[in-house]
Design an enzyme around this catalytic site. Structure first.
Site, mmCIF file in Angstrom:
data_model
loop_
_atom_site.group_PDB
_atom_site.id
_atom_site.type_symbol
_atom_site.label_atom_id
_atom_site.label_comp_id
_atom_site.label_asym_id
_atom_site.label_seq_id
_atom_site.Cartn_x
_atom_site.Cartn_y
_atom_site.Cartn_z
ATOM 1 N N TYR A 23 0.805 -1.234 0.000
ATOM 2 C CA TYR A 23 0.000 0.000 0.000
ATOM 3 C C TYR A 23 0.835 1.280 0.000
ATOM 4 O O TYR A 23 0.271 2.376 -0.041
ATOM 5 C CB TYR A 23 -0.949 -0.014 1.208
ATOM 6 C CG TYR A 23 -1.914 -1.183 1.173
ATOM 7 C CD1 TYR A 23 -2.931 -1.241 0.221
ATOM 8 C CD2 TYR A 23 -1.779 -2.253 2.061
ATOM 9 C CE1 TYR A 23 -3.798 -2.322 0.162
ATOM 10 C CE2 TYR A 23 -2.643 -3.343 2.013
ATOM 11 C CZ TYR A 23 -3.657 -3.367 1.058
ATOM 12 O OH TYR A 23 -4.508 -4.447 0.995
ATOM 13 N N HIS A 98 -8.792 1.359 -5.921
ATOM 14 C CA HIS A 98 -7.957 0.518 -5.055
ATOM 15 C C HIS A 98 -6.519 0.946 -5.255
ATOM 16 O O HIS A 98 -6.084 1.175 -6.395
ATOM 17 C CB HIS A 98 -8.096 -0.960 -5.420
ATOM 18 C CG HIS A 98 -9.507 -1.446 -5.354
ATOM 19 N ND1 HIS A 98 -10.091 -1.870 -4.194
ATOM 20 C CD2 HIS A 98 -10.459 -1.533 -6.314
ATOM 21 C CE1 HIS A 98 -11.342 -2.216 -4.439
ATOM 22 N NE2 HIS A 98 -11.600 -2.009 -5.724
HETATM 23 C C1 DHK Z 1 -7.421 -1.990 0.216
HETATM 24 C C2 DHK Z 1 -7.692 -2.986 1.092
HETATM 25 O O1 DHK Z 1 -7.800 -2.759 2.381
HETATM 26 C C3 DHK Z 1 -7.805 -4.384 0.641
HETATM 27 O O2 DHK Z 1 -8.682 -5.143 1.432
HETATM 28 C C4 DHK Z 1 -8.187 -4.475 -0.803
HETATM 29 C C5 DHK Z 1 -7.473 -2.162 -1.255
HETATM 30 C C6 DHK Z 1 -7.336 -3.578 -1.673
HETATM 31 C C7 DHK Z 1 -6.519 -1.226 -1.969
HETATM 32 O O3 DHK Z 1 -5.665 -1.659 -2.740
HETATM 33 O O4 DHK Z 1 -6.660 -0.008 -1.778
HETATM 34 O O5 DHK Z 1 -8.071 -5.769 -1.228
#
Ligand code: DHK
Length: 146
Positions: A23, A98
């Site tokens: 992330y 996402h």
């Molecule tokens: C964020 C999340 O918390 C995951 O559960 C998803 C998403 C993906 C993201 O890529 O922002 O699978």
């Protein structure tokens, strides 16, 4: 001018330290600043919750007084029929967002239910995807003359 709602779901309050290899290290506060800058003079409301209940209520609020929705439902993307049903009632443009490319991820982080209600989907661009999503939603709103 009707507002754009930018809605983020569970665990996105932990961006910055949460699984940075997936992330990134950008915080939700940084993302909010990015979205506000991208929106310019257009009013936005930027919200995050770990509770499905809140997301449903914020979508319903947007149904009553919103021009567009950018939503990262996070883990609720793969399970939440209530969020899907609420989005189906929204008459304006919806961008599902996402940070990661969910299509490259193993289950359960793929096959979003929410995509069935989205006008468009952005994924895999990292936190920058939020900026792209706000820019896209504003273009769609302005094209509609809202
Ligand atoms: C964020 C999340 O918390 C995951 O559960 C998803 C998403 C993906 C993201 O890529 O922002 O699978």
């Amino acid at each position: 001018m009707l507002r754009v709602a930018v809605i983020s779901g569970p665990n996105l309050d932990r961006l910055g330290t949460r699984e940075p290899a997936i992330y990134g290290t950008t915080t939700l506060r940084d993302i909010e600043a990015m979205c506000r800058a991208a929106a310019g003079n257009h009013p936005i409301v930027f919200r995050q919750s770990n509770a499905e209940f809140d997301l449903v209520n914020w979508i319903q609020e947007a149904i009553d007084e919103g021009a567009g929705i950018v939503i990262n439902p996070a883990g609720l993307s793969f399970t939440s029929v209530p969020i899907l049903d609420a989005l189906r009632m929204f008459p304006g443009p919806i961008v599902e967002l996402h940070i990661s490319n969910i299509h490259r991820r193993p289950p359960p982080h793929r096959d979003s239910l929410i995509s069935h209600a989205a006008t468009g989907v952005i994924c895999g661009l990292g936190a920058e995807g939020y900026r792209s999503a706000v820019e896209a939603i504003l273009r769609m709103i302005h094209a509609k003359g809202a």
